[in-house]
Design a protein around this motif. Structure first.
Motif, mmCIF file in Angstrom:
data_model
loop_
_atom_site.group_PDB
_atom_site.id
_atom_site.type_symbol
_atom_site.label_atom_id
_atom_site.label_comp_id
_atom_site.label_asym_id
_atom_site.label_seq_id
_atom_site.Cartn_x
_atom_site.Cartn_y
_atom_site.Cartn_z
ATOM 1 N N GLU A 138 0.860 -1.176 0.000
ATOM 2 C CA GLU A 138 0.000 0.000 0.000
ATOM 3 C C GLU A 138 0.897 1.227 0.000
ATOM 4 N N VAL A 139 0.689 2.082 -0.974
ATOM 5 C CA VAL A 139 1.389 3.358 -1.035
ATOM 6 C C VAL A 139 0.402 4.411 -0.551
ATOM 7 N N LEU A 140 0.793 5.116 0.481
ATOM 8 C CA LEU A 140 -0.076 6.092 1.124
ATOM 9 C C LEU A 140 0.509 7.489 0.928
ATOM 10 N N GLU A 141 -0.209 8.340 0.239
ATOM 11 C CA GLU A 141 0.206 9.727 0.107
ATOM 12 C C GLU A 141 -0.364 10.487 1.302
ATOM 13 N N VAL A 142 0.472 11.297 1.918
ATOM 14 C CA VAL A 142 0.123 11.950 3.174
ATOM 15 C C VAL A 142 0.090 13.465 2.992
ATOM 16 N N GLU A 143 -0.965 14.068 3.542
ATOM 17 C CA GLU A 143 -1.093 15.521 3.582
ATOM 18 C C GLU A 143 -1.530 15.932 4.978
ATOM 19 N N GLU A 144 -0.791 16.833 5.569
ATOM 20 C CA GLU A 144 -1.120 17.370 6.889
ATOM 21 C C GLU A 144 -1.408 16.273 7.905
ATOM 22 N N GLY A 145 -0.598 15.225 7.879
ATOM 23 C CA GLY A 145 -0.695 14.165 8.867
ATOM 24 C C GLY A 145 -1.780 13.133 8.628
ATOM 25 N N LYS A 146 -2.480 13.224 7.495
ATOM 26 C CA LYS A 146 -3.540 12.260 7.186
ATOM 27 C C LYS A 146 -3.279 11.621 5.830
ATOM 28 N N VAL A 147 -3.841 10.443 5.639
ATOM 29 C CA VAL A 147 -3.698 9.726 4.376
ATOM 30 C C VAL A 147 -4.672 10.334 3.371
ATOM 31 N N ALA A 148 -4.120 10.829 2.248
ATOM 32 C CA ALA A 148 -4.929 11.500 1.240
ATOM 33 C C ALA A 148 -5.195 10.612 0.017
#
Length: 155
Positions: A138-148
């Motif tokens: 799983e590749v998780l893109e993160v924005e402001e501490g959350k998974v986007a």
């Protein structure tokens, strides 16, 4: 000259410490994500476990799980769509286990987790028995501490 070297060294140490702090936060997010994801797949999972998982996601999360879900666009109702899909499969597993194999951190915006999981249960669409074991990345893109955005790949 010594002053310039001192300033440069101070800047480098500062940048390194900030980068390490971000790296630790992403490592923790990866651990938290894996733990709540596994809990949401357990035979005993309830709405509480689903909401703990969903709490780590942005409201407009994009989700791609090839070959089942090919669209990874982020839409305003992304989290709500995931909630609906996860509720449909809630309780389908009679057995579930997962083992985290690797965690990768990419700068300050992405995490990849690789794990092996296996499950048994009854598929809610056709009431047929299911059983599988696979390795997932799983590749998780993160924005402001959350998974986007979530992208799932099978080995």
């Amino acid at each position: 000259m010594k002053l310039i070297y001192s300033i440069l060294l101070t800047c480098l140490v500062s940048f390194a410490s900030v980068a390490e702090e971000v790296n630790q936060e992403l490592k923790q997010l990866a651990q938290d994500y894996f733990q709540v994801m596994v809990a949401s797949q357990a035979p005993s999972a309830t709405n509480k476990e689903l909401e703990a998982y969903l709490a780590l996601l942005t409201d407009d999360v994009g989700h791609q799980h090839l070959p089942y879900e090919v669209d990874d666009r982020r839409l305003p109702d992304g989290k709500e769509s995931m909630r609906k899909g996860m509720m449909y499969y809630l309780g389908a597993h009679t057995e579930y286990q997962a083992k985290l194999l690797n965690t990768f951190i990419f700068n300050d915006s992405a995490i990849a987790i690789r794990y092996q999981h296996s499950a048994k249960g009854i598929h809610p669409d056709n009431n047929q028995a299911i059983a599988y074991t696979s390795v997932i990345m799983e590749v998780l893109e993160v924005e402001e501490g959350k998974v986007a955005r979530i992208r799932k790949y099978h080995e």
